[in-house]
Design a protein around this motif. Structure first.
Motif, short mmCIF file in Angstrom:
data_model
loop_
_atom_site.label_atom_id
_atom_site.label_comp_id
_atom_site.label_asym_id
_atom_site.label_seq_id
_atom_site.Cartn_x
_atom_site.Cartn_y
_atom_site.Cartn_z
N ALA A 1 -6.11 -7.93 3.96
CA ALA A 1 -5.29 -6.55 4.01
C ALA A 1 -4.21 -6.12 5.03
O ALA A 1 -3.38 -5.60 4.97
N GLN A 2 -4.96 -6.42 6.46
CA GLN A 2 -4.16 -5.94 7.54
C GLN A 2 -4.33 -7.35 8.45
O GLN A 2 -5.46 -7.94 8.69
N PHE B 1 0.65 -5.16 6.57
CA PHE B 1 -0.45 -4.79 5.63
C PHE B 1 0.14 -5.58 4.22
O PHE B 1 1.48 -5.44 3.81
N ARG B 2 -0.87 -5.92 3.50
CA ARG B 2 -0.68 -6.88 2.20
C ARG B 2 -1.70 -6.20 1.35
O ARG B 2 -3.03 -6.30 1.63
N ALA B 3 -1.44 -5.77 0.24
CA ALA B 3 -2.48 -5.16 -0.74
C ALA B 3 -2.43 -6.39 -1.64
O ALA B 3 -2.30 -6.14 -2.88
N GLU B 4 -3.29 -7.44 -0.95
CA GLU B 4 -3.65 -8.63 -1.55
C GLU B 4 -4.81 -8.43 -2.55
O GLU B 4 -5.86 -8.04 -2.10
N LEU C 1 -6.46 0.68 8.82
CA LEU C 1 -6.80 1.21 7.55
C LEU C 1 -8.33 1.36 7.75
O LEU C 1 -9.04 0.58 8.17
N VAL D 1 -4.25 6.53 2.28
CA VAL D 1 -3.58 5.47 1.51
C VAL D 1 -4.49 5.21 0.25
O VAL D 1 -5.55 5.32 0.25
N ASP D 2 -3.63 4.78 -0.60
CA ASP D 2 -4.33 4.25 -1.88
C ASP D 2 -4.75 2.84 -1.49
O ASP D 2 -3.87 1.92 -1.26
N TYR D 3 -6.03 2.71 -1.43
CA TYR D 3 -6.54 1.21 -0.81
C TYR D 3 -7.51 0.76 -2.08
O TYR D 3 -8.64 1.02 -2.30
N PHE D 4 -6.63 -0.06 -2.89
CA PHE D 4 -7.23 -0.59 -3.99
C PHE D 4 -7.91 0.27 -5.00
O PHE D 4 -9.06 0.07 -5.24
N PHE E 1 0.66 -1.35 0.00
CA PHE E 1 -0.02 0.10 0.09
C PHE E 1 1.03 1.38 -0.12
O PHE E 1 1.70 1.28 0.84
#
Lengths: 438, 438
Positions: A229-230, A217-220, B169, B183-186, A181
């Motif tokens: 995502a967390q 945090f992973r922008a999966e 988040l 945050v850029d969240y998807f 992210f």
């Protein structure tokens, strides 16, 4: 603002302690109206508090009518006389109650929370988590998580580990550039840390033995039942190891501490969910990756174990060693991050491991490189840009001991314990591709 | 990659345990070369490990020469004979040593870490934190932090609190729109949580008593000595309180636990830094905001206490009550967030408090609203958009008990304990307007 009357709370007895009050004595309970059962001659009020459920017997007409206006989940205080009753929860109940509402009558929840099984689907639960987490099965799942964190810290504290708190805002995407992210950081770009890996290694140089329990945090980008995502990562790292086997010995202590803590602080939750506490042998069984492939009949050139392989290996470990855990060591270097220590004598393999728990990978860990020249070579080999890692590489240039560590995903652990089909069932307010609320 | 020889670590004695080895016996230490002192007839090697310092006496020419090539911070293993020496740290030293380097010779640190006082300025420390955190005074400051977290959890665990892990988040800027990171969240916009406030309240509805130790994020646009962009917040929230005084009683237990834990686990660190452990009376002294203004001779219409007022009040509390802490209750409603519970009978004031610790605000806490109608009124009064808080307001509609809580900033606590001029001195890898590395 409307003036609200001051709260007058009488000294309170918890539901679990009601049976230790002398029958005939007065007692006051406080909690949520879990359920009302209206029969012809009597109304039962089941009250829920943090300790469990208690039964209140209402016979007088006025109180029955009062209760009719207090839907489930209304918060009340109930004073009455304690009476022994073998069929009430805990063996005692409250009779001749005086009920005082501590807030306004509650809006009924989206599904009846008193039913033993949660009656709605996962989307309903997640949309209304502030309320549906109150269902005893949802509460219980998180109580396993809470007790696990406590046991993890307790085990590592006893081994002289120092707790750390590392930056979640980082200047470079630490372990890989993918699934990260980005944050607007005072006009610059920052990233949310995917793990405390690099920081916990640096801090081995300071404290030798460190742990952290915190969010990662992973922008999966995929919608799977296994990823969030967390999530909460239970991280540890220690110096002055001979190799990854010393790391595995500490991992064993951490897991044993988590299991013991569930037994001590969340036994009721485990029982409610039918969780069989894992068997943690004194020494975790270990199989080499190469032998693991052979045992499941896989191609010896496979770079990884499939989910089916992991299940088969776990079954074997349970049968052969009476263990719910199996460490697979020696994973191919090609599949491991740049800081991985190779296996001495055969550098196709690594001094790293996965810990399988009841058929699923729970933990990845192992020995890390510690010599500056090895890092320089690893950066070249993997094409990693060393300039962005200058602060990290500093630690090695200035003297680092042989070291290693591991990370356990808390929600994955609890999900496996409870047999949850979807990891979202055991997270408090999960975050994923589609969900940022509540 | 160059093959590296397997590490051979002998069973190890920690520096602090050297004196308990029988003189004349062999022992092996491992750690960092803290200092070499070359005299005419003898060279002293001071070794540092996680437990402290140990002295090694080198007389034979070959080892003296070997040591000349191993700069400070090189990681070594030293085997030798234990010898009693009253002037060595702990009363024992190692003689006739065999030294084995466990990594390559270290690059000397940017300032000599063996000097009792850290010899460089704050920017040098922060730029090279991976190395300069090894200075005993820096290590010690964080050991106070680590022990404080342990004591906080232990005190609240004993009071039946459940540990929670809340989303960092979030979909809306929770408490205020200012100072929030995006945050850029998807592809959508998310925010980094400024506190777990709303989540810990919702979870009071589930567990009654909850705590969290975790990172919080503030996009603080000013460069001050008191603020960080990320810090560790020790949060607690509990239900079924009469008012904020019940919250204060739990805060007292938490702080007492933190102090006791420092005494138990970080006494050496406290001594090194000259930290006088705070006095925590059985009951924290409390003064009403209105009386506090009068006591310091301020205008009775002042909406807040100035730093000078806070110092004067703290001095008064120490003299009058023998307490390093003073709670100021009743802060004007106008200055408090929308969820603040007013003071019954006089709604200019609130049921909230600040806890002053040695002249500085350490904690803000108090009772929160719990009735849905009070929230509706508060949203109207403060002009808060209720649609973005739907998930949170759900909890109140579905029944919430009277409750309250508090939050302690870990780094602020340690900074005040140690008398640090800048909070960055006691954070591990601080983040601020200018700093995102290392």
């Amino acid at each position: 603002m409307q003036p609200t009357p001051p709260t007058t709370l009488a000294p309170r007895v918890l539901a679990r302690d009601l049976a230790s009050v002398e029958p005939g004595e007065q007692a006051t309970l406080a909690g949520w109206i879990h359920r009302r059962r209206v029969l012809a001659s009597v109304t039962f009020l089941v009250l829920r508090d943090r300790s469990g459920l208690a039964q209140v017997v209402v016979r007088d007409r006025e109180t029955v009518e009062q209760l009719a206006g207090l839907p489930e989940e209304t918060v009340v205080q109930v004073s009455g006389t304690v009476s022994a009753n073998g069929s009430a929860p805990g063996g005692a109940e409250l009779v001749e109650p005086v009920i005082t509402a501590l807030t306004e009558p509650a809006v009924p929840p989206p599904t009846e929370l008193w039913r033993p099984t949660f009656g709605a689907g996962l989307p309903t639960h997640l949309d209304h988590a502030a309320v549906t987490l109150r269902h005893p099965r949802h509460r219980a799942a998180w109580q396993l998580a809470s007790a696990s964190m406590r046991g993890f810290r307790s085990a590592l504290g006893a081994l002289d580990f120092t707790e750390i708190a590392t930056p979640k805002l980082v200047g470079t995407a630490t372990e890989s550039g993918a699934n990260v992210f980005t944050v607007d950081y005072f006009g610059r770009t920052a990233y949310l840390a995917q793990s405390p890996q690099l920081y916990k290694q640096m801090l081995v140089g300071v404290f030798e033995r460190v742990f952290e329990v915190g969010p990662v945090f992973r922008a999966e980008p995929h919608d799977t039942v296994r990823h969030l995502a967390q999530y909460t990562s239970l991280d540890a790292e220690l110096g002055f190891v001979r190799d990854h086997r010393d790391v595995l010995a500490v991992l064993r202590e951490a897991v044993a501490g988590m299991v013991a803590s569930i037994g001590e602080y969340a036994a009721d939750a485990a029982a409610l969910l039918g969780v069989e506490l894992p068997m943690v042998p004194d020494e975790l069984p270990v199989i080499h990756f190469r032998e693991a492939l052979a045992r499941v009949g896989a191609d010896p050139d496979e770079p990884d174990l499939s989910p089916a392989h992991e299940r088969a290996l776990s079954e074997w470990a349970r049968a052969a060693y009476g263990s719910d855990f199996l460490a697979v060591e020696g994973y191919p270097m090609a599949k491991r991050p740049f800081y991985t220590h190779p296996q001495p004598g055969d550098e196709r393999w690594s001094n790293s491991f996965d810990l399988l728990f009841r058929g699923l990978e729970l933990t990845t860990g192992g020995q890390r490189l510690h010599r500056p020249s090895d890092y320089a070579a690893a950066m070249r080999r993997t094409g990693t840009d060393s300039s962005v890692l200058a602060g990290y590489l500093d630690a090695f240039a200035h003297g680092m001991p042989p070291h290693g560590g591991f990370a356990i995903g808390l929600e994955r652990w609890v999900g496996r314990l409870t047999g949850a089909e979807n990891i979202r069932e055991v997270a408090l307010f999960p975050r994923d591709l589609h969900r940022l609320e509540p």
